[in-house]
Design a protein around this motif. Structure first.
Motif, PDB file in Angstrom:
ATOM      1  N   ASN A  75     -11.521   8.608  -7.184  1.00 52.96           N
ATOM      2  CA  ASN A  75     -11.460  10.064  -7.257  1.00 52.96           C
ATOM      3  C   ASN A  75     -12.290  10.650  -6.135  1.00 52.96           C
ATOM      4  O   ASN A  75     -13.117   9.961  -5.535  1.00 52.96           O
ATOM      5  N   SER A  76     -12.041  11.900  -5.849  1.00 52.62           N
ATOM      6  CA  SER A  76     -12.808  12.574  -4.810  1.00 52.62           C
ATOM      7  C   SER A  76     -13.056  14.006  -5.230  1.00 52.62           C
ATOM      8  O   SER A  76     -12.354  14.547  -6.092  1.00 52.62           O
ATOM      9  N   GLY A  77     -14.059  14.618  -4.628  1.00 48.35           N
ATOM     10  CA  GLY A  77     -14.410  15.976  -4.985  1.00 48.35           C
ATOM     11  C   GLY A  77     -14.701  16.834  -3.771  1.00 48.35           C
ATOM     12  O   GLY A  77     -14.915  16.326  -2.665  1.00 48.35           O
ATOM     13  N   TYR A  78     -14.692  18.130  -3.997  1.00 50.25           N
ATOM     14  CA  TYR A  78     -15.021  19.106  -2.968  1.00 50.25           C
ATOM     15  C   TYR A  78     -15.983  20.123  -3.584  1.00 50.25           C
ATOM     16  O   TYR A  78     -15.696  20.699  -4.634  1.00 50.25           O
ATOM     17  N   ILE A  79     -17.108  20.326  -2.932  1.00 41.03           N
ATOM     18  CA  ILE A  79     -18.130  21.237  -3.446  1.00 41.03           C
ATOM     19  C   ILE A  79     -17.846  22.647  -2.934  1.00 41.03           C
ATOM     20  O   ILE A  79     -17.912  22.911  -1.732  1.00 41.03           O
ATOM     21  N   LEU A  80     -17.506  23.532  -3.867  1.00 41.58           N
ATOM     22  CA  LEU A  80     -17.246  24.927  -3.518  1.00 41.58           C
ATOM     23  C   LEU A  80     -18.544  25.696  -3.312  1.00 41.58           C
ATOM     24  O   LEU A  80     -18.637  26.534  -2.409  1.00 41.58           O
ATOM     25  N   SER A  81     -19.537  25.434  -4.173  1.00 43.71           N
ATOM     26  CA  SER A  81     -20.844  26.091  -4.020  1.00 43.71           C
ATOM     27  C   SER A  81     -21.917  25.239  -4.689  1.00 43.71           C
ATOM     28  O   SER A  81     -21.633  24.424  -5.560  1.00 43.71           O
ATOM     29  N   GLY A  82     -23.140  25.456  -4.257  1.00 44.82           N
ATOM     30  CA  GLY A  82     -24.260  24.689  -4.793  1.00 44.82           C
ATOM     31  C   GLY A  82     -24.469  23.391  -4.029  1.00 44.82           C
ATOM     32  O   GLY A  82     -23.958  23.208  -2.923  1.00 44.82           O
TER      33      GLY A  82
END
Length: 142
Positions: A75-82
């Motif tokens: 899986n992979s993720g993308y940080i929108l904020s923080g």
């Protein structure tokens, strides 16, 4: 006849071609492409069976230490904020901030720790129906 066909082709291409100085209405930016997780461990294989893509948006309060857990597939993720620090049981850590993409570990116990601001994270899981995307562990010690 050949001349007429060729002339029509050339003229029609001018009708459909955008002027060279016109920007494209579509911009593609590769945020991440990897065959390994954030700690460098290569991905081995996807789960067998019917594929199922799951996309989750997490909003996690500032100064939160999540429970230890694993993921059974890539899986992979993308940080929108923080911001997010991911930590493995062996002490390996990596810090990510808004605008960064990350690849998660598979079958490796880890947890996330948020920073001074709430974290908003979108995660893309490549799994199979009926299989949990996150598996909590019973060990809360470090």
């Amino acid at each position: 006849m050949k001349f007429l066909t060729a002339s029509l082709f050339v003229l029609s291409s001018f009708c459909y071609a955008a002027p060279p100085d016109t920007p494209s209405p579509v911009k593609v930016e590769t945020l991440l492409q990897s065959a390994a997780s954030w700690d460098g461990t290569p991905y081995k294989t996807y789960p067998s069976g019917q594929p199922q893509i799951t996309v989750l948006k997490y909003t996690i309060a500032a100064h939160t230490t999540m429970k230890w857990h694993t993921h059974p597939f890539p899986n992979s993720g993308y940080i929108l904020s923080g911001e997010l620090t991911i930590e493995k049981k062996d002490g390996t850590k990596k810090h990510f901030v808004a605008g960064e993409a990350l690849t998660e570990t598979v079958d490796s116990v880890h947890r996330g720790i948020t920073g001074d601001q709430p974290l908003v994270l979108v995660v893309f899981y490549a799994g199979t129906p009926g299989k949990a995307v996150t598996i909590p562990t019973n060990d809360e010690s470090h």
